[in-house]
Scaffold this active site. Sequence first.
Site, PDB file in Angstrom:
ATOM      1  N   CYS A   1      -8.339   8.596  -4.344  1.00  0.00           N
ATOM      2  CA  CYS A   1      -6.906   8.275  -4.404  1.00  0.00           C
ATOM      3  C   CYS A   1      -6.693   6.806  -4.770  1.00  0.00           C
ATOM      4  CB  CYS A   1      -6.232   8.618  -3.063  1.00  0.00           C
ATOM      5  SG  CYS A   1      -4.426   8.727  -3.185  1.00  0.00           S
TER       6      CYS A   1
ATOM      7  N   ASP B   1      -3.282   6.473   5.962  1.00  0.00           N
ATOM      8  CA  ASP B   1      -1.829   6.559   6.179  1.00  0.00           C
ATOM      9  C   ASP B   1      -1.493   6.443   7.653  1.00  0.00           C
ATOM     10  OD1 ASP B   1      -2.174   8.075   3.411  1.00  0.00           O
ATOM     11  OD2 ASP B   1      -0.127   7.281   3.593  1.00  0.00           O
TER      12      ASP B   1
ATOM     13  N   ARG C   1      11.142   9.939   7.156  1.00  0.00           N
ATOM     14  CA  ARG C   1       9.875  10.563   6.739  1.00  0.00           C
ATOM     15  C   ARG C   1       9.084  10.949   7.977  1.00  0.00           C
ATOM     16  NH1 ARG C   1       6.769   8.019   2.093  1.00  0.00           N
ATOM     17  NH2 ARG C   1       8.811   8.432   1.142  1.00  0.00           N
TER      18      ARG C   1
ATOM     19  N   SER D   1      -5.312   3.154  -3.080  1.00  0.00           N
ATOM     20  CA  SER D   1      -4.825   2.416  -1.917  1.00  0.00           C
ATOM     21  C   SER D   1      -4.846   0.953  -2.295  1.00  0.00           C
ATOM     22  CB  SER D   1      -5.741   2.669  -0.710  1.00  0.00           C
ATOM     23  OG  SER D   1      -5.787   1.522   0.121  1.00  0.00           O
TER      24      SER D   1
ATOM     25  N   LYS E   1      -1.225   0.831  11.419  1.00  0.00           N
ATOM     26  CA  LYS E   1      -1.078   2.238  10.985  1.00  0.00           C
ATOM     27  C   LYS E   1      -1.418   3.192  12.133  1.00  0.00           C
ATOM     28  CE  LYS E   1      -1.146   1.640   6.073  1.00  0.00           C
ATOM     29  NZ  LYS E   1      -2.148   1.590   4.990  1.00  0.00           N
TER      30      LYS E   1
ATOM     31  N   GLY F   1       4.769   4.373  -0.348  1.00  0.00           N
ATOM     32  CA  GLY F   1       3.633   3.570   0.101  1.00  0.00           C
ATOM     33  C   GLY F   1       3.943   3.003   1.465  1.00  0.00           C
ATOM     34  N   ALA F   2       3.001   3.175   2.395  1.00  0.00           N
ATOM     35  CA  ALA F   2       3.225   2.778   3.782  1.00  0.00           C
ATOM     36  C   ALA F   2       3.758   1.346   3.871  1.00  0.00           C
ATOM     37  CB  ALA F   2       1.912   2.901   4.570  1.00  0.00           C
TER      38      ALA F   2
ATOM     39  N   ASN G   1      -5.262  10.598   5.833  1.00  0.00           N
ATOM     40  CA  ASN G   1      -5.204   9.999   4.497  1.00  0.00           C
ATOM     41  C   ASN G   1      -5.060  11.120   3.468  1.00  0.00           C
ATOM     42  OD1 ASN G   1      -5.319   7.569   2.903  1.00  0.00           O
ATOM     43  ND2 ASN G   1      -7.351   8.212   2.199  1.00  0.00           N
ATOM     44  N   LYS G   2      -4.906  10.742   2.241  1.00  0.00           N
ATOM     45  CA  LYS G   2      -4.699  11.668   1.115  1.00  0.00           C
ATOM     46  C   LYS G   2      -5.579  12.913   1.213  1.00  0.00           C
ATOM     47  CE  LYS G   2      -2.530  11.230  -1.732  1.00  0.00           C
ATOM     48  NZ  LYS G   2      -1.159  11.792  -1.685  1.00  0.00           N
TER      49      LYS G   2
END
Lengths: 307, 307, 307, 307, 307, 307
Positions: free
Chosen positions: A130, A199, A62, A132, A235, A20-21, A209-210
């Site tokens: 998703c 993200d 990452r 968040s 972000k 998770g960010a 994003n996802k």
Amino acid sequence: MLQDPARATAEKIRKLEIQGARNVAIAAITAMETLANQTKTDSKKEFLKELLKAKETLFASRETEPLMRNAIRLIINQVEENPEKSVRKLVGTVSAASQRFLMDLENSKERIAEIGAKRIRNKSVVFTHCHSSTVTNLLKKAKQEGKNFDVVCTETRPLFQGRITAKEMLDIGVKTTFIVDSATRFFMNQVDLAIVGADAITSEGNVINKIGTSTVALVAQEARTPFYVISELLKFDPDTMYGDYEKIEERGATEIWEDSPSKLIIRNPAFDVTRRDFIHGIICEEGIISPHSITEVMHRKYSWVFK
Amino acid sequence: MLQDPARATAEKIRKLEIQGARNVAIAAITAMETLANQTKTDSKKEFLKELLKAKETLFASRETEPLMRNAIRLIINQVEENPEKSVRKLVGTVSAASQRFLMDLENSKERIAEIGAKRIRNKSVVFTHCHSSTVTNLLKKAKQEGKNFDVVCTETRPLFQGRITAKEMLDIGVKTTFIVDSATRFFMNQVDLAIVGADAITSEGNVINKIGTSTVALVAQEARTPFYVISELLKFDPDTMYGDYEKIEERGATEIWEDSPSKLIIRNPAFDVTRRDFIHGIICEEGIISPHSITEVMHRKYSWVFK
Amino acid sequence: MLQDPARATAEKIRKLEIQGARNVAIAAITAMETLANQTKTDSKKEFLKELLKAKETLFASRETEPLMRNAIRLIINQVEENPEKSVRKLVGTVSAASQRFLMDLENSKERIAEIGAKRIRNKSVVFTHCHSSTVTNLLKKAKQEGKNFDVVCTETRPLFQGRITAKEMLDIGVKTTFIVDSATRFFMNQVDLAIVGADAITSEGNVINKIGTSTVALVAQEARTPFYVISELLKFDPDTMYGDYEKIEERGATEIWEDSPSKLIIRNPAFDVTRRDFIHGIICEEGIISPHSITEVMHRKYSWVFK
Amino acid sequence: MLQDPARATAEKIRKLEIQGARNVAIAAITAMETLANQTKTDSKKEFLKELLKAKETLFASRETEPLMRNAIRLIINQVEENPEKSVRKLVGTVSAASQRFLMDLENSKERIAEIGAKRIRNKSVVFTHCHSSTVTNLLKKAKQEGKNFDVVCTETRPLFQGRITAKEMLDIGVKTTFIVDSATRFFMNQVDLAIVGADAITSEGNVINKIGTSTVALVAQEARTPFYVISELLKFDPDTMYGDYEKIEERGATEIWEDSPSKLIIRNPAFDVTRRDFIHGIICEEGIISPHSITEVMHRKYSWVFK
Amino acid sequence: MLQDPARATAEKIRKLEIQGARNVAIAAITAMETLANQTKTDSKKEFLKELLKAKETLFASRETEPLMRNAIRLIINQVEENPEKSVRKLVGTVSAASQRFLMDLENSKERIAEIGAKRIRNKSVVFTHCHSSTVTNLLKKAKQEGKNFDVVCTETRPLFQGRITAKEMLDIGVKTTFIVDSATRFFMNQVDLAIVGADAITSEGNVINKIGTSTVALVAQEARTPFYVISELLKFDPDTMYGDYEKIEERGATEIWEDSPSKLIIRNPAFDVTRRDFIHGIICEEGIISPHSITEVMHRKYSWVFK
Amino acid sequence: MLQDPARATAEKIRKLEIQGARNVAIAAITAMETLANQTKTDSKKEFLKELLKAKETLFASRETEPLMRNAIRLIINQVEENPEKSVRKLVGTVSAASQRFLMDLENSKERIAEIGAKRIRNKSVVFTHCHSSTVTNLLKKAKQEGKNFDVVCTETRPLFQGRITAKEMLDIGVKTTFIVDSATRFFMNQVDLAIVGADAITSEGNVINKIGTSTVALVAQEARTPFYVISELLKFDPDTMYGDYEKIEERGATEIWEDSPSKLIIRNPAFDVTRRDFIHGIICEEGIISPHSITEVMHRKYSWVFK
């Protein structure tokens, strides 16, 4: 031995023990702070070198983690810009910057929830994809304020993060409908609003994003359903400004099919890119902004990310 | 006792012991033929009554099965239009009509494969969704003709029919890439053609197919990727001509989430509607046609479906 | 006699002896510098008058040359804002401003190539229209970095500037495909990226470039192919901010048809306008930005253009 | 008695005795100034309390009046930021701020007309909807400058404000065509430009204006007709930044149908929302800007609205 | 020697000594008729064999010539369906069929001109691309009927067929504007109608015509400008019904660049595909039809093409 | 005197004493029948001449009335095709054709209502524009069948026909919302279906209906709301097949503004054209068809309209 909290944290991030960010950023900051506290040098130059090495280690853990990267950028920037020479005092600078970042992050979350909750109308239906925590936090805030709304959420293959969203919504008493990802278009005409997390945000104003998010956005546009991204400004990924494509992590095949035929190629990109033109607004700690102006917002509020 | 093959078959269809538009149609025809052979009456009027009752029973077995319904319509139409009064001879009519329908069905499949295979260019990449034997038959034909092509296919939640497609493709030596449904847009710019099957075709020229198909079509259009539907013409549903919406079967929640939270509403529509404007052509036994002209094609070739 | 380098240069620009936004700007700056060096006055007021007259002369030499105009604006602005009264020292200011502008221009070119080259993926196919040294410089940079890519370029009627592009690409060993302008849509689905240069950028974020550019952009959008504009920020035209339409130069008929029938009207606009919504990003010395934010970028970086 | 000019003005605004964003703002400013002049207190704290109470009263007089609200925000901001303690001097501050706001408003109007008039080409046809004095002022300016153009305007139900526009245009000798609102699409292909006013601008860059405006914008886009919004920047509503939806005033049924059947529900929203993507540019006192950058423009020019 | 008029004609077609769908069809028909007249056999079977061999020879002369192919199909169909056994009489059948085809072709041309001319409004501006005698015939008819209209036409690289169109228009006194292909979008908002010819029509309703046509169509759609195709129905290609892609002829490099660099790849497709959804109507001898219904029109009027 | 019922009826139609496609057709048929009954001739040729003169008179009474024109076409066609020579018997033919047309018209209305009512889902919201008895008849049918639905209807300037729709809906107990035309887009996202009537259908499949209809269609498409046209097939206008544009009646200025300024140009087109691509289906007596196939449907069902 006390050595190298950066390497230890990087390892955990790589192994997905930290996810998770937000959590990744918090861990990295803590590692930076610990590392600063453990320093033995009394040369500012040396101290900076240690910090930069830690930065390198953590960045490598990452491919795409702009929030974490921006946190580390901030800390190092504070040290670099500080005319102070005493390492002891600079360790304090690291601590202060770290604490401020964490507090800002917490405040941003609260602020985003406050702002975004105003967009949830009473008796409306909200679509999300998703899981968040920024999104569910916003929805919880709206619920706390007494708003009555329903949620439609996708299961979000391959890892079913939609189940977490569904449970969190049921826990606060929101009527929740759960669907497979490919039923998104089937239900889009029945919802009033679509919201998703992020993200990363690029300098063009696009949102990473996802996987599937860009399809939700396209389908929302086709039905004239407003589509919002909920995200902290940090972000934003400054590397995209300078030409880099945001890396799209490609995950393992078994997440999708455990005992798949041997010759089958399974592709498992974890994210996709939603173009700015599908996004009505980014709901961030600043308020609701057009994604097209993201670089200027960053220059005004967090110009150090560009350094 | 020998009674009521229609009811027995209807029961199996209802319980999904018999599945797939084709198989369901074949079973229903067989039931009609058996029933005709078992008749005890020698009044044409009575005989027709028996057939009509069987029709009612079989129609009630599943909400949307135009192929099966059209098969039964054909058989009864042949009996009604036959000036013959002898029931024994009319039993022969039922047999003949049944056999012709089955043979036509087989021929259509072959013809569709021949026509459609010409659309698969050498070195191209073909996208498909779910599993359709008409589609895979076409791809096998193209492979047999020596064409070299790759396939990208979705897993197709909730029942993973994409795995059947993937296996069939690997079996004939086609390089196959397998993705989650929501990665469709991620890969669409890299494919040359999208093809899917059909469960029903409406009088407007829309196609009912597995949930997610309409999203594939939308995403294909956005990328200027040709999108074709592969289908026998007799999947046309004449009831849509007279105002009926094609019923969208809604299946059980456990297909999606086995031990879901008690209050969660799980919606599981099995199909969605792809509008004619997304469809480059319907590849059928007639050739490649624009979906906009479907009713006129049916009037020309199978006008009895409208009776 | 030494008089009036501005007039001499303006003449050459008018006769197209000097061409290309860059070259025109360099010539105009040199003229301004020469003119300053030749001044006989020792009154700042007089000196400014001379500069303003030169500005007027140079501005009048071509309808649309924002880069040149911005260069002159900068020089005059530096003199005006300088509290210094000595003309001799102000001549130095002109020199310094001129040198800085030229150096900045050179640096921008390098910076743009570095940033843009990152957008060229290995094994990709890049589409371009007309000839732009900013674009080919970027492609050369990508090649130098070891990237392997192909180029598709249009011939660009009426003056066939595409041939220059093609030759430059072949010279550095890039596999190049050459097509007529109207085949753009035929090939668009086979390329990964379209990039073009710019002659001017308006305050709305639109781009003025060689006739046909807006069609490339439209066709790219239809195929979901990313479309980027490569340009120095100083091609921004501040006059568009205050309501002016960017003038579209209309060139002679014989460029299109030498011995055309006498009554035929030949229209030969040299440029067209590409709306911001077709542009994924402007790749400039700042990085990759959304064209929608262009005025704010200019206010932040080059606010003197608005004076 | 001299009490409460704020309440008196608010009352008039509520009863529509004062109308139009401009007039409402002017009246509110005047009320604030009067109230300041009448103050009896000599405590700055008390004085500010009085101003804040007046603000509350005036804000409550109408749901959506960002121009008026921004005027009041400016006045109070000037007092708050003034280190001065003397109430008498702060009264002067109120006066000065009020006068400056009014003068700025007047200057903006002139500036907008100058800029916008350049967009009206000779021999062109301009489409407009409703009546906006900012728009007609711009058209008058263009006419004064000797431009020859035609106007097409809608009647603008239910209150027929288009008649005012038509009369003003005829008065200055412009050839004017008058149509019902629903004929907009019929004529759109015959016009060169569409321009409208604004009641409010949101942080996303959307524009709130008379009901029907968003349809004009959609229809303009479909015909590739440029669509501009003419507005002072101070119509920006900072509350939308923080999540508020712009309130859409819903007016009485009798405006639409005086003696309507008793059970009929008449809905009469006065405004609608035009999405930024339909707007080529906002023509404001700054120049012509992309609506996507509105928050950054406001931060640069009027950052006090965010306080 | 008198042998093989089919081979002689095929040779001329291959060498482009005979050009244009119409001329090619006429030549092929004449060859068929001549060949029939020269036959020595008196067996119908043999005679048909000769005709089929000629068909094969002529079909092979060019990749895509549906008009010619349909002409030959008609002749052979007439012989096959004739119960007559006498070869002498069947030679007469060939003659009759040939004459009828030619007469029908001539009548169609006239009929198309009559119908299409009604679509040219007085004082309108008509856009066209390339040269099509069907199109210019229509425009001449409109002019003869006293209509006053302007034409905008593209030069049509690489072979400049637009020059023929321009000359023909000037010859009949039509005000004509001539532009490069890539200026199409620049002028599209100023025209009322776009019309083009066709080389082939597919079973999906798509039109194959000169390279660039599909871009004209796209650009027309973007500006809400009606776009019509002018064509005889017999340009319909029945092979596309059965899966074939219409072949796109790729012509020589020197047409584009005579002395091009040796490594340059020049691609020169002569045609492109315009999707049915861009076409308002096909103006044919039947009247104005939607391209979506083309196969049904063919089945009704010329069902023999499907044999 | 008994002379000329055609002229008398034409006069009433011209003066709008008879209105509505249906009523006009009925009156014209009655006039034809009366005229036939009054004939004094006993020559078939003469009789036909009389009918053709009446046809001319009635056609001239209004620019666009395909239903009426088709009725007259049918009657004359029946006489022409009848081998019978006796005028007395042919008068009977006229009577019979007239009666059949009227009966068919009545049956069509019923059939359309039955088919269309199935499209009205329970608890849905239906949008309509203007007043069409075919549409309200359909809605009444749906209500009679026990369906519960709401209606949103526009007032339909300038003649407020929406008020008739509203009253009819209230009379049958339907919850009805009434809005100005320009609020269509404001409410479109809240409705499930839009349905309108038709005045004429062209050979391209476009629909001519009350001004504003095409905007409703565009706005419906933007919101993914299905849009249906409810119409008898005989509103098809065969003249559009042969190139004619459907004439758009332009009505008087006072309908829009009674005492308008003298120089004002008021344009009052009564109809506009909705392109086939906006129409999900035409609901006619045949069933629900794609507008793209309209000419083929007419050829199959009413081929005499083309004579």
